[in-house]
Scaffold this motif. Sequence first.
Motif, PDB file in Angstrom:
ATOM      1  N   SER A 113       0.826  -1.214   0.000  1.00  0.00           N
ATOM      2  CA  SER A 113       0.000   0.000   0.000  1.00  0.00           C
ATOM      3  C   SER A 113       0.856   1.259   0.000  1.00  0.00           C
ATOM      4  O   SER A 113       0.471   2.277  -0.591  1.00  0.00           O
ATOM      5  N   GLN A 126       0.542   4.068  -2.904  1.00  0.00           N
ATOM      6  CA  GLN A 126       0.264   5.491  -2.666  1.00  0.00           C
ATOM      7  C   GLN A 126       1.274   6.375  -3.382  1.00  0.00           C
ATOM      8  O   GLN A 126       0.914   7.417  -3.941  1.00  0.00           O
ATOM      9  N   SER A 177      -6.698   1.317   1.218  1.00  0.00           N
ATOM     10  CA  SER A 177      -7.169   1.284   2.605  1.00  0.00           C
ATOM     11  C   SER A 177      -8.503   0.566   2.755  1.00  0.00           C
ATOM     12  O   SER A 177      -9.005   0.422   3.874  1.00  0.00           O
ATOM     13  N   GLU A 178      -9.093   0.107   1.630  1.00  0.00           N
ATOM     14  CA  GLU A 178     -10.368  -0.605   1.692  1.00  0.00           C
ATOM     15  C   GLU A 178     -10.138  -2.068   2.084  1.00  0.00           C
ATOM     16  O   GLU A 178      -9.105  -2.658   1.774  1.00  0.00           O
ATOM     17  N   PRO A 220      -5.567  -4.336  -0.236  1.00  0.00           N
ATOM     18  CA  PRO A 220      -4.253  -3.744   0.055  1.00  0.00           C
ATOM     19  C   PRO A 220      -3.487  -3.456  -1.219  1.00  0.00           C
ATOM     20  O   PRO A 220      -3.460  -4.267  -2.148  1.00  0.00           O
TER      21      PRO A 220
END
Length: 428
Positions: A373, A377, A396-397, A401
């Motif tokens: 993650s 990002q 973030s769901e 990941p």
Amino acid sequence: MPIIGLAPSSTPTRPAHFNIEHVIRPNILALHPYRCARDDYSSGVLLDANENAHGHSISPPEGVSPSKKPQLNGDSHIDIDMDLDPILSLDLHRYPDPSHPKIKSLIAEMRGLPSPEHVFLGVGSDEVIDLLVRICVAPGREKILITPPTYGMYPVCAQVNDVGITRVNLELSADDGEGGDKGRFSLRVDEVKRAIDADSSIKLIFLCSPGNPTGTLISLESIRAILDYVPFKGIVVVDEAYIDFSEPGSSAATLVIDYANLCVMQTLSKSFGLAAIRLGIALAQPPLIQVLSNTKAPYNISTPTAHLALRALSPASLRTMKANIERIKVSRAALLSDLHDLGYLGLGRAIGVQDANFILIPVLSRGSSVADSSRAQRVYKALAEEDGVVVRYRGSEAGCPGCLRITVGTEEDNKIALEKLKKTLERL
């Protein structure tokens, strides 16, 4: 307590364990809807609604002919002339039709429902979501159930309305190991039933199908299993914003006639390409539609929105819409293949089954098969801020990941995105 505005019916309710009067909050059942000026009369010398009888005051800027009005882009620079005569010739000084029966009739016909009484129109699906929460779920005492990863407005509306949230995460099956998609998300029906058994205060179950961000359908068999589950006395809401990108016959709208405890949400934002006009749709049996109509703002759908919606639902426009869907499906398959080709740079295989107009794909740690993650990002921000390619970070769901959600664009959009993504993955 009878529903105000709904004619009595002798038709038995199906399923037998459901009674809408036990779902709708008592204060909503007792609500006498606001009677607006256009409810009674819409033609003649209209002196009843305190409108400006001299018409609208929109004039073209100096130096622009009356048939042309500049269109502003996101930076408020004038760069395109757009003919607005069809919109400006509407009765913009009059309040809009509060019910729009023609639009509802066309939608009912398109979705195979018997009458416009099965259709509600909202300001996007978000208004429908908020109305359902407000009319069904008592603040501070009752709950909704959601199935993460899912659309973020369900918990937002719940929090705004001070109602609780029960979460039953979707199940992600194991990688098939055959070079295809990385498993698929599915509804854990038994877990949903256990949640219902444990908490009788759950009044609404929101199922996003095809899911956002999963892009995967929830099977009609799974939806029926919840609708038929006798201990659940509430309403199942199936959000089908992306349904037209899936295979024909996948829509839960086919179940509306048989299930009074079902509400199917759709929209003109996605397959119709009309996100800007904000027209959402609820498909349900007349009792629930009547309660939604009693509760909505009097003039929630504007005249320009209605005008454009009618054009979009014309036979010629429907043909264009369906042609665009086929183009997106072809592009989706090509984009999926091209993204898989970047696996050597640390891009995983797409997650889920591709039933929407986007692809959910994980960014992996360099030299491993582990979703990362943090790297995702960095890739997301670099693409947007350095390369002007904006995708959506979904890492973030639950169950996602390291994931980026990439909308299927035009061929040129996709080509640029792939080039920039390849270069970004090479250096990050």
